[in-house]
Design a protein around this motif. Structure first.
Motif, PDB file in Angstrom:
ATOM      1  N   THR A 107      27.214  40.842  50.499  1.00 37.38           N
ATOM      2  CA  THR A 107      26.723  41.480  48.811  1.00 37.38           C
ATOM      3  C   THR A 107      25.241  42.185  49.259  1.00 37.38           C
ATOM      4  OG1 THR A 107      27.231  38.507  49.017  1.00 37.38           O
ATOM      5  CG2 THR A 107      25.646  39.667  46.971  1.00 37.38           C
ATOM      6  N   TYR A 108      24.539  42.166  49.825  1.00 44.49           N
ATOM      7  CA  TYR A 108      23.420  43.068  49.877  1.00 44.49           C
ATOM      8  C   TYR A 108      24.293  45.108  50.338  1.00 44.49           C
ATOM      9  CZ  TYR A 108      20.117  46.535  49.784  1.00 44.49           C
ATOM     10  OH  TYR A 108      18.845  47.808  50.158  1.00 44.49           O
ATOM     11  N   ASP A 109      25.031  44.999  50.914  1.00 48.92           N
ATOM     12  CA  ASP A 109      26.140  45.926  51.341  1.00 48.92           C
ATOM     13  C   ASP A 109      26.792  46.594  50.201  1.00 48.92           C
ATOM     14  OD1 ASP A 109      25.157  46.230  53.914  1.00 48.92           O
ATOM     15  OD2 ASP A 109      26.253  45.265  54.448  1.00 48.92           O
ATOM     16  N   ARG A 110      27.446  45.448  49.366  1.00 46.57           N
ATOM     17  CA  ARG A 110      28.014  45.738  48.358  1.00 46.57           C
ATOM     18  C   ARG A 110      27.575  46.656  47.534  1.00 46.57           C
ATOM     19  NH1 ARG A 110      31.196  41.896  48.676  1.00 46.57           N
ATOM     20  NH2 ARG A 110      30.612  40.390  47.186  1.00 46.57           N
ATOM     21  N   TYR A 111      25.993  45.823  46.864  1.00 42.36           N
ATOM     22  CA  TYR A 111      24.986  45.963  45.853  1.00 42.36           C
ATOM     23  C   TYR A 111      24.627  47.853  46.018  1.00 42.36           C
ATOM     24  CZ  TYR A 111      20.968  46.543  43.766  1.00 42.36           C
ATOM     25  OH  TYR A 111      19.433  47.029  43.150  1.00 42.36           O
ATOM     26  N   ALA A 112      24.213  48.024  47.804  1.00 44.79           N
ATOM     27  CA  ALA A 112      23.538  49.237  48.345  1.00 44.79           C
ATOM     28  C   ALA A 112      24.246  50.324  48.282  1.00 44.79           C
ATOM     29  CB  ALA A 112      22.999  48.959  49.966  1.00 44.79           C
ATOM     30  N   SER A 113      25.891  49.704  48.382  1.00 45.26           N
ATOM     31  CA  SER A 113      27.032  51.176  48.272  1.00 45.26           C
ATOM     32  C   SER A 113      26.673  52.074  47.178  1.00 45.26           C
ATOM     33  CB  SER A 113      28.406  50.649  48.668  1.00 45.26           C
ATOM     34  OG  SER A 113      28.704  49.574  47.917  1.00 45.26           O
ATOM     35  N   GLN A 114      26.762  50.691  45.606  1.00 40.78           N
ATOM     36  CA  GLN A 114      27.142  50.904  44.290  1.00 40.78           C
ATOM     37  C   GLN A 114      25.647  51.177  44.028  1.00 40.78           C
ATOM     38  OE1 GLN A 114      28.171  46.859  42.952  1.00 40.78           O
ATOM     39  NE2 GLN A 114      30.311  47.082  43.774  1.00 40.78           N
ATOM     40  N   VAL A 115      24.514  51.158  44.002  1.00 47.60           N
ATOM     41  CA  VAL A 115      23.529  51.580  43.372  1.00 47.60           C
ATOM     42  C   VAL A 115      22.263  52.311  44.264  1.00 47.60           C
ATOM     43  CG1 VAL A 115      21.220  50.407  42.343  1.00 47.60           C
ATOM     44  CG2 VAL A 115      23.096  49.213  42.421  1.00 47.60           C
ATOM     45  N   ARG A 116      21.844  53.136  43.484  1.00 46.31           N
ATOM     46  CA  ARG A 116      21.426  54.677  44.766  1.00 46.31           C
ATOM     47  C   ARG A 116      19.820  54.180  45.235  1.00 46.31           C
ATOM     48  NH1 ARG A 116      22.894  60.023  44.546  1.00 46.31           N
ATOM     49  NH2 ARG A 116      20.520  60.477  45.225  1.00 46.31           N
ATOM     50  N   ARG A 117      18.483  54.260  46.273  1.00 48.81           N
ATOM     51  CA  ARG A 117      17.933  53.678  46.993  1.00 48.81           C
ATOM     52  C   ARG A 117      16.542  54.022  45.454  1.00 48.81           C
ATOM     53  NH1 ARG A 117      16.792  55.699  52.429  1.00 48.81           N
ATOM     54  NH2 ARG A 117      18.234  53.630  53.147  1.00 48.81           N
ATOM     55  N   TRP A 118      16.499  54.974  44.890  1.00 51.33           N
ATOM     56  CA  TRP A 118      15.467  56.108  44.125  1.00 51.33           C
ATOM     57  C   TRP A 118      15.776  56.145  43.184  1.00 51.33           C
ATOM     58  CZ3 TRP A 118       9.851  55.846  45.446  1.00 51.33           C
ATOM     59  CH2 TRP A 118       9.793  56.060  46.405  1.00 51.33           C
ATOM     60  N   LEU A 119      16.859  57.092  42.598  1.00 55.66           N
ATOM     61  CA  LEU A 119      17.380  56.959  41.416  1.00 55.66           C
ATOM     62  C   LEU A 119      19.091  57.439  41.788  1.00 55.66           C
ATOM     63  CD1 LEU A 119      15.475  58.938  39.115  1.00 55.66           C
ATOM     64  CD2 LEU A 119      16.608  56.730  38.598  1.00 55.66           C
TER      65      LEU A 119
ATOM     66  N   ARG B  99      19.722  42.632  53.865  1.00 57.14           N
ATOM     67  CA  ARG B  99      21.254  43.034  55.445  1.00 57.14           C
ATOM     68  C   ARG B  99      21.264  41.183  55.948  1.00 57.14           C
ATOM     69  NH1 ARG B  99      21.115  48.418  55.087  1.00 57.14           N
ATOM     70  NH2 ARG B  99      22.439  49.148  54.165  1.00 57.14           N
ATOM     71  N   ALA B 100      20.167  40.619  56.277  1.00 60.15           N
ATOM     72  CA  ALA B 100      20.082  40.035  57.292  1.00 60.15           C
ATOM     73  C   ALA B 100      19.874  38.771  56.038  1.00 60.15           C
ATOM     74  CB  ALA B 100      18.425  39.427  58.115  1.00 60.15           C
ATOM     75  N   LEU B 101      20.055  38.625  55.185  1.00 61.84           N
ATOM     76  CA  LEU B 101      19.281  37.479  53.973  1.00 61.84           C
ATOM     77  C   LEU B 101      20.994  37.878  52.877  1.00 61.84           C
ATOM     78  CD1 LEU B 101      15.980  37.508  53.032  1.00 61.84           C
ATOM     79  CD2 LEU B 101      16.897  36.161  54.535  1.00 61.84           C
ATOM     80  N   PHE B 102      21.590  37.982  52.650  1.00 68.49           N
ATOM     81  CA  PHE B 102      22.312  38.280  52.106  1.00 68.49           C
ATOM     82  C   PHE B 102      23.789  39.223  52.535  1.00 68.49           C
ATOM     83  CE2 PHE B 102      17.970  38.402  49.881  1.00 68.49           C
ATOM     84  CZ  PHE B 102      18.327  37.325  49.079  1.00 68.49           C
ATOM     85  N   GLY B 103      23.512  39.426  53.616  1.00 65.53           N
ATOM     86  CA  GLY B 103      24.768  40.565  54.244  1.00 65.53           C
ATOM     87  C   GLY B 103      25.310  41.340  53.516  1.00 65.53           C
TER      88      GLY B 103
END
Length: 153
Positions: A141-153, A135-139
């Motif tokens: 962009t990372y938040d959007r990715y994290a909202s679309q792809v699950r942590r494990w599965l 989050r600190a590095l990619f702001g």
């Protein structure tokens, strides 16, 4: 507890949990299950886990970013393609599946009870700190990715 964040290499953790699973299976033999075809089943799960973990490593290598899980602050690319379209942590998912395979091979219910502890440890001391760095590095962009792809599965 923060002292454990990003300190224990995940591969070492897999070895430690695998050893603990073996020890528990020997100390508590009453928890053994008969699993038909357990050798084939455990081999298949092991192969799937190893492939998923390897695909994660290969994507990091092709993006020319750090694979060392203890230094997420050194990442210079947010990898979102390949296996990372399905899980944000394919290497850790692969490690978990390898431990599942080991648990199947051991055939011990009590050994399998350690698997949730592996997930809890990885979430708290590896994944959450990594996510803070991402989050600190990619702001956004990372938040959007994290909202679309699950942590494990």
């Amino acid at each position: 507890m923060n002292a454990l964040e990003l300190k224990v290499p995940p591969l070492l953790l897999v070895i430690l949990f695998g050893g603990a699973m073996w020890a528990v299976s020997r100390l508590l033999p009453a928890g053994y299950l008969t699993i038909p075809g357990k050798l084939w089943l455990s081999a298949a799960v092991l192969a799937i886990g190893a492939c998923i973990a390897l695909l994660g490593v290969l994507e990091f290598r092709s993006a020319d970013t750090t694979v060392d899980p203890r230094t997420p602050h050194e990442a210079d690319t947010l990898v979102v393609k390949g296996v990372y379209r399905y899980t944000r942590n394919p290497m850790y998912l692969g490690f978990l599946l390898m431990l599942v395979a080991w648990g199947l091979f051991l055939g011990s219910v009590f050994a399998a009870l350690l698997l949730p502890l592996f997930i809890v440890y990885m979430n708290r001391f590896q994944i959450l700190p990594e996510e803070r760095h991402m989050r600190a590095l990619f702001g956004e962009t990372y938040d959007r990715y994290a909202s679309q792809v699950r942590r494990w599965l």
